[in-house]
Scaffold this motif. Structure first.
Motif, short mmCIF file in Angstrom:
data_model
loop_
_atom_site.label_atom_id
_atom_site.label_comp_id
_atom_site.label_asym_id
_atom_site.label_seq_id
_atom_site.Cartn_x
_atom_site.Cartn_y
_atom_site.Cartn_z
N ILE A 1 -6.60 20.78 -9.01
CA ILE A 1 -7.07 19.50 -8.45
C ILE A 1 -7.50 18.56 -9.57
CG2 ILE A 1 -8.90 18.41 -7.08
CD1 ILE A 1 -8.82 20.89 -5.26
N ILE A 2 -8.23 19.10 -10.53
CA ILE A 2 -8.70 18.28 -11.67
C ILE A 2 -7.50 17.76 -12.47
CG2 ILE A 2 -9.92 18.37 -13.89
CD1 ILE A 2 -11.85 20.38 -12.60
N ILE A 3 -6.52 18.63 -12.71
CA ILE A 3 -5.32 18.23 -13.45
C ILE A 3 -4.61 17.08 -12.74
CG2 ILE A 3 -3.01 18.94 -14.20
CD1 ILE A 3 -4.17 21.77 -14.62
N PHE A 4 -4.37 17.27 -11.44
CA PHE A 4 -3.62 16.25 -10.69
C PHE A 4 -4.43 14.96 -10.57
CE2 PHE A 4 -2.60 14.09 -6.68
CZ PHE A 4 -1.27 13.80 -6.93
N ALA A 5 -5.72 15.06 -10.23
CA ALA A 5 -6.55 13.86 -10.04
C ALA A 5 -6.64 13.05 -11.34
CB ALA A 5 -7.95 14.26 -9.57
N THR A 6 -6.77 13.74 -12.47
CA THR A 6 -6.87 13.06 -13.77
C THR A 6 -5.58 12.32 -14.09
OG1 THR A 6 -8.40 14.76 -14.58
CG2 THR A 6 -7.33 13.37 -16.23
N MET A 7 -4.44 13.02 -13.94
CA MET A 7 -3.15 12.41 -14.25
C MET A 7 -2.82 11.28 -13.28
SD MET A 7 -2.21 14.10 -16.93
CE MET A 7 -0.45 13.83 -17.16
N ASP A 8 -3.16 11.46 -12.01
CA ASP A 8 -2.91 10.42 -11.00
C ASP A 8 -3.75 9.18 -11.29
OD1 ASP A 8 -1.75 9.49 -8.47
OD2 ASP A 8 -3.78 9.70 -7.66
N HIS A 9 -4.97 9.39 -11.75
CA HIS A 9 -5.90 8.28 -12.04
C HIS A 9 -5.38 7.41 -13.18
CE1 HIS A 9 -9.69 6.14 -12.23
NE2 HIS A 9 -9.75 6.36 -13.53
N ILE A 10 -4.68 8.00 -14.13
CA ILE A 10 -4.17 7.21 -15.27
C ILE A 10 -2.70 6.79 -15.04
CG2 ILE A 10 -5.76 8.25 -16.92
CD1 ILE A 10 -3.54 10.08 -17.88
N GLY A 11 -2.24 6.91 -13.79
CA GLY A 11 -0.92 6.44 -13.45
C GLY A 11 0.22 7.37 -13.80
N MET A 12 -0.08 8.66 -13.99
CA MET A 12 0.96 9.63 -14.32
C MET A 12 1.03 10.70 -13.22
SD MET A 12 0.19 10.02 -18.43
CE MET A 12 1.67 10.97 -18.77
N THR A 13 1.26 10.21 -12.00
CA THR A 13 1.25 11.09 -10.82
C THR A 13 2.30 12.18 -10.91
OG1 THR A 13 0.49 9.23 -9.46
CG2 THR A 13 1.40 11.14 -8.30
N LEU A 14 3.52 11.83 -11.31
CA LEU A 14 4.60 12.81 -11.41
C LEU A 14 4.26 13.91 -12.40
CD1 LEU A 14 7.44 13.67 -10.53
CD2 LEU A 14 8.36 12.25 -12.38
N ASN A 15 3.74 13.51 -13.57
CA ASN A 15 3.34 14.50 -14.57
C ASN A 15 2.20 15.38 -14.06
OD1 ASN A 15 5.21 13.57 -16.40
ND2 ASN A 15 3.80 12.15 -17.40
N GLY A 16 1.30 14.77 -13.27
CA GLY A 16 0.19 15.53 -12.70
C GLY A 16 0.68 16.60 -11.75
N ILE A 17 1.69 16.26 -10.92
CA ILE A 17 2.28 17.22 -9.99
C ILE A 17 2.92 18.37 -10.77
CG2 ILE A 17 4.26 17.55 -8.44
CD1 ILE A 17 1.98 16.41 -6.94
N ILE A 18 3.68 18.02 -11.81
CA ILE A 18 4.39 19.04 -12.59
C ILE A 18 3.41 19.98 -13.28
CG2 ILE A 18 5.88 19.41 -14.61
CD1 ILE A 18 7.28 16.75 -13.83
N LEU A 19 2.38 19.43 -13.92
CA LEU A 19 1.41 20.26 -14.64
C LEU A 19 0.60 21.14 -13.68
CD1 LEU A 19 0.07 17.78 -17.37
CD2 LEU A 19 1.52 19.78 -17.72
N SER A 20 0.13 20.56 -12.58
CA SER A 20 -0.66 21.35 -11.63
C SER A 20 0.21 22.41 -10.96
CB SER A 20 -1.30 20.44 -10.57
OG SER A 20 -0.32 19.73 -9.85
N GLY A 21 1.48 22.07 -10.70
CA GLY A 21 2.40 23.04 -10.12
C GLY A 21 2.67 24.20 -11.06
N LEU A 22 2.91 23.90 -12.34
CA LEU A 22 3.13 24.95 -13.34
C LEU A 22 1.89 25.83 -13.47
CD1 LEU A 22 5.00 22.94 -16.13
CD2 LEU A 22 5.95 24.76 -14.70
#
Length: 208
Positions: free
Chosen positions: A28-49
Motif C-alpha cells: 500500500i505504501i509503495i503504490f500510494a507513494t508512486m501514485d502521489h508523484i504521478g507514477m501510478t503504473l510504476n506503483g502497480i508494477i512495484l507493489s505487484g512484484l
C-alpha cells in the motif's frame, strides 16, 4: 472471561503481525507513494512484484504448498503482465475481483466432492493426526461443508465490495482498502475454519 480475552488477543496477533505488515502495509505504501508523484503504473508494477515475491519467499521458507496463496500469486502475475502490456493500472486492480469470483466458484464447486477445498487445506496443515473414524462422522463432514459455503459467500461479498469501491473512490483508496480487507478477512476466516472443528473435537471428547 480471561480465557476468552486470551483467545481474542491470540486471534488478533495471528492477523496483525509481521506478515501483515509485509503483505499488506508495504504494498500500500509503495503504490500510494508512486501514485502521489504521478507514477501510478510504476506503483502497480512495484507493489505487484512485491506481493508475488512475498508469496514465493513464504513458499521457499515454509516448504509447504498453499493453494490459496498460489492462486493469489497466479492472479498477481496475470494482473501484472496485463498491466505492463496494456499500460493500464485498472487491469491489475480488476484482477482481485476476478480472483474472488473464481475462489467462490472453487469453494462452491468443491461441495460436489467428498472433501471440500477448505477441509483439504486445513486438514493437511493442522489436523494431520485426526482419526479416520472422526473424519467419517456426518456432523464433522457437515461442518466443513458449511465452512466451504461461508468461504464462497465471503469471496462473493469481497468481489461485490471491490466493484462498488472501484467505481466510487480514488485508485489509491481502492488499492489500500482492497489490500487491507483481503489481508484481514482471509486470516480471520482461516482461524475460524480451524477453531470450529476444534470445538467439535472437544465436544466429542466430552461426550465420550
Amino acid at each position: 472471561m480471561e480465557n476468552i480475552s486470551n483467545k481474542k488477543q491470540s486471534l488478533l496477533k495471528s492477523v496483525f503481525n509481521r506478515d501483515f505488515v509485509i503483505s499488506a502495509i508495504i504494498p500500500i505504501i509503495i503504490f500510494a507513494t508512486m501514485d502521489h508523484i504521478g507514477m501510478t503504473l510504476n506503483g502497480i508494477i512495484l507493489s505487484g512484484l512485491w506481493s508475488i515475491g512475498v508469496v514465493i519467499i513464504n513458499f521457499i521458507k515454509n516448504h509447504e504448498f498453499n493453494a490459496l496463496a498460489t492462486i493469489s500469486a497466479v492472479f498477481y502475475g496475470v494482473g501484472l503482465i496485463g498491466t505492463v502490456i496494456s499500460k493500464n493500472p485498472n487491469f491489475y486492480l480488476i484482477s482481485p475481483i476476478i480472483k474472488d469470483i473464481l475462489y467462490a466458484l472453487i469453494f462452491f464447486g468443491s461441495l460436489l466432492f467428498k472433501r471440500s477445498l477448505i477441509q483439504v487445506i486445513v486438514e493437511q496443515s493442522f489436523y494431520k493426526t485426526t482419526s479416520k473414524e472422526l473424519k467419517s462422522q456426518a456432523k464433522y463432514i457437515h461442518i466443513w461443508r458449511m465452512l466451504s459455503i461461508a468461504w464462497g459467500i465471503l469471496n462473493l461479498s469481497q468481489a461485490g465490495l471491490r466493484i462498488l469501491l472501484l467505481h466510487s473512490i480514488s485508485m489509491s483508496q481502492y488499492y489500500a482498502i482492497s489490500t487491507m480487507y483481503d489481508n484481514i478477512s482471509t486470516p480471520l476466516m482461516i482461524a475460524f475454519s480451524i477453531m470450529v472443528p476444534q470445538w467439535y473435537f472437544k465436544k466429542q471428547k466430552l461426550a465420550a
